[in-house]
Design a protein around this motif. Sequence first.
Motif, PDB file in Angstrom:
ATOM      1  N   ASP A  91       2.180  -8.532  -3.740  1.00  0.00           N
ATOM      2  CA  ASP A  91       0.967  -9.362  -3.633  1.00  0.00           C
ATOM      3  C   ASP A  91       0.806  -9.835  -2.187  1.00  0.00           C
ATOM      4  OD1 ASP A  91       0.021  -9.513  -6.446  1.00  0.00           O
ATOM      5  OD2 ASP A  91       2.017 -10.340  -6.764  1.00  0.00           O
TER       6      ASP A  91
ATOM      7  N   SER B 252       6.326 -15.443  -5.766  1.00  0.00           N
ATOM      8  CA  SER B 252       5.510 -14.454  -5.054  1.00  0.00           C
ATOM      9  C   SER B 252       4.449 -13.828  -5.944  1.00  0.00           C
ATOM     10  CB  SER B 252       6.430 -13.356  -4.517  1.00  0.00           C
ATOM     11  OG  SER B 252       7.069 -12.708  -5.603  1.00  0.00           O
TER      12      SER B 252
ATOM     13  N   ASP C 185      11.366 -12.620 -12.493  1.00  0.00           N
ATOM     14  CA  ASP C 185      11.212 -12.654 -11.043  1.00  0.00           C
ATOM     15  C   ASP C 185      12.310 -11.792 -10.408  1.00  0.00           C
ATOM     16  OD1 ASP C 185      11.351 -13.355  -8.333  1.00  0.00           O
ATOM     17  OD2 ASP C 185      10.712 -15.416  -8.720  1.00  0.00           O
ATOM     18  N   GLY C 186      11.887 -10.766  -9.696  1.00  0.00           N
ATOM     19  CA  GLY C 186      12.848  -9.831  -9.120  1.00  0.00           C
ATOM     20  C   GLY C 186      13.724 -10.437  -8.044  1.00  0.00           C
TER      21      GLY C 186
ATOM     22  N   GLY D  87       8.283  -5.738  -8.721  1.00  0.00           N
ATOM     23  CA  GLY D  87       6.824  -5.725  -8.793  1.00  0.00           C
ATOM     24  C   GLY D  87       6.311  -4.347  -9.160  1.00  0.00           C
TER      25      GLY D  87
ATOM     26  N   PHE E 164       6.593  -1.940  -3.365  1.00  0.00           N
ATOM     27  CA  PHE E 164       5.346  -1.269  -2.999  1.00  0.00           C
ATOM     28  C   PHE E 164       4.157  -2.178  -3.317  1.00  0.00           C
ATOM     29  CE2 PHE E 164       7.873   2.696  -4.281  1.00  0.00           C
ATOM     30  CZ  PHE E 164       8.364   2.861  -2.996  1.00  0.00           C
ATOM     31  N   PHE E 165       3.371  -2.446  -2.309  1.00  0.00           N
ATOM     32  CA  PHE E 165       2.160  -3.261  -2.454  1.00  0.00           C
ATOM     33  C   PHE E 165       2.454  -4.613  -3.111  1.00  0.00           C
ATOM     34  CE2 PHE E 165       1.091   1.169  -2.143  1.00  0.00           C
ATOM     35  CZ  PHE E 165       0.220   1.151  -1.078  1.00  0.00           C
TER      36      PHE E 165
ATOM     37  N   GLU F 130       9.280  -6.972 -13.316  1.00  0.00           N
ATOM     38  CA  GLU F 130       7.842  -7.272 -13.325  1.00  0.00           C
ATOM     39  C   GLU F 130       7.661  -8.508 -14.202  1.00  0.00           C
ATOM     40  OE1 GLU F 130       4.815  -6.185 -11.780  1.00  0.00           O
ATOM     41  OE2 GLU F 130       4.267  -7.960 -12.921  1.00  0.00           O
TER      42      GLU F 130
HETATM   43  C1  LIG Z   1      -0.221  -5.920  -6.149  1.00  0.00           C
HETATM   44  S1  LIG Z   1       0.742  -5.503  -7.551  1.00  0.00           S
HETATM   45  C2  LIG Z   1       1.427  -3.903  -7.118  1.00  0.00           C
HETATM   46  C3  LIG Z   1       2.027  -3.201  -8.272  1.00  0.00           C
HETATM   47  C4  LIG Z   1       2.695  -1.848  -7.969  1.00  0.00           C
HETATM   48  N1  LIG Z   1       3.838  -1.999  -7.098  1.00  0.00           N
HETATM   49  C5  LIG Z   1       1.710  -0.869  -7.400  1.00  0.00           C
HETATM   50  O1  LIG Z   1       1.875  -0.445  -6.261  1.00  0.00           O
HETATM   51  O2  LIG Z   1       0.768  -0.517  -8.115  1.00  0.00           O
HETATM   52  C6  LIG Z   1       2.129  -6.564  -7.356  1.00  0.00           C
HETATM   53  C7  LIG Z   1       2.918  -6.720  -8.636  1.00  0.00           C
HETATM   54  O3  LIG Z   1       4.134  -7.385  -8.340  1.00  0.00           O
HETATM   55  C8  LIG Z   1       4.412  -8.324  -9.371  1.00  0.00           C
HETATM   56  N2  LIG Z   1       5.318  -9.310  -8.741  1.00  0.00           N
HETATM   57  C9  LIG Z   1       5.053 -10.086  -7.677  1.00  0.00           C
HETATM   58  N3  LIG Z   1       6.126 -10.814  -7.340  1.00  0.00           N
HETATM   59  C10 LIG Z   1       7.108 -10.469  -8.223  1.00  0.00           C
HETATM   60  C11 LIG Z   1       8.455 -10.870  -8.386  1.00  0.00           C
HETATM   61  N4  LIG Z   1       9.019 -11.779  -7.571  1.00  0.00           N
HETATM   62  N5  LIG Z   1       9.170 -10.333  -9.379  1.00  0.00           N
HETATM   63  C12 LIG Z   1       8.616  -9.412 -10.211  1.00  0.00           C
HETATM   64  N6  LIG Z   1       7.335  -8.989 -10.110  1.00  0.00           N
HETATM   65  C13 LIG Z   1       6.593  -9.510  -9.117  1.00  0.00           C
HETATM   66  C14 LIG Z   1       3.052  -8.830  -9.797  1.00  0.00           C
HETATM   67  O4  LIG Z   1       3.054  -9.360 -11.099  1.00  0.00           O
HETATM   68  C15 LIG Z   1       2.214  -7.555  -9.686  1.00  0.00           C
HETATM   69  O5  LIG Z   1       2.215  -6.844 -10.901  1.00  0.00           O
END
Ligand SMILES: C[S@@+](CC[C@H](N)C(=O)[O-])C[C@H]1O[C@@H](n2cnc3c(N)ncnc32)[C@H](O)[C@@H]1O
Length: 251
Positions: A153, A21, A130-131, A80, A150-151, A103
């Motif tokens: 991708d 993701s 990976d969460g 994330g 939250f938010f 993260e």
């Molecule tokens: C759009 S950003 C939002 C970050 C934060 N939640 C915010 O609201 O500012 C999404 C984050 O999720 C992380 N991410 C996406 N899928 C993930 C996963 N499966 N495990 C850990 N991190 C993940 C990405 O690296 C990115 O830093």
Amino acid sequence: MSETTQHQAETLERPRRGVVSFVRRSPRMNSSQHHAMDTLAGEFLIEVPRGQLSTSVRTGTHIDLARAFGRRAPLIVEIGSGVGDSLVAMAGARPEHNVLAFEVYAAAIASTLGKLARAGVRNVRLVAADGTEGLRELIGTGTLRELWTFFPDPWPKKRHLKRRLVQPAFAALVADRLEDGGCWRLATDWADYAEQMRAVCEATPGLVNDEPARPGGWAARPDRPMTRFERRGLDAGRVVRDLRYRRLPRQ
Ligand SMILES: C[S@@+](CC[C@H](N)C(=O)[O-])C[C@H]1O[C@@H](n2cnc3c(N)ncnc32)[C@H](O)[C@@H]1O
């Protein structure tokens, strides 16, 4: 089998292959991020054995969370956490909880470490993985007080929709890991992803909308601070939706 179907139970334990993701980014960090990593990782970062990918968690991994946090406390997970703005503020406001964040982006983790130290927030641990895998491997059934996504991708292109974090199999995993009465907080500024989140949660046995009487069933904004991603969405004219789903008691 109670409320979880056989298919969902199998999906809970099946390793994901290929589709992740998150965006793969450069592991490069600036000097202050390097410094934060060098000086603070020992306090906040939990190392886990890897599986096939550098971001994966080896199947069957166990970590002693009470030891990692130095105490037993109700557990919150964030998947994330990005540069940690929500994490630092919200964990800081919940000193009676242990907050475990996943993260994959090293520079973002390093920035988070610096913010945690500057804010004096001590009830957080981070895993650079990976969460989805972390939730599956490291968190036991019925042991999670809250999950925060939250938010995530948004993956707006049609051919990328399968990369979205909030999918039926992931929601079944969340429902399994939440304790009775525990809750899943979500937020997004992408209208169709908000609809997808709501539809997925509604279809997941064991989860129920915690604020059904509100217009559209969207939740009130919790104590999330405004992050870069939320600001970007608002500047582009998008509407931010929060959702909150609660784990029903197991029979
Ligand atoms: C759009 S950003 C939002 C970050 C934060 N939640 C915010 O609201 O500012 C999404 C984050 O999720 C992380 N991410 C996406 N899928 C993930 C996963 N499966 N495990 C850990 N991190 C993940 C990405 O690296 C990115 O830093």
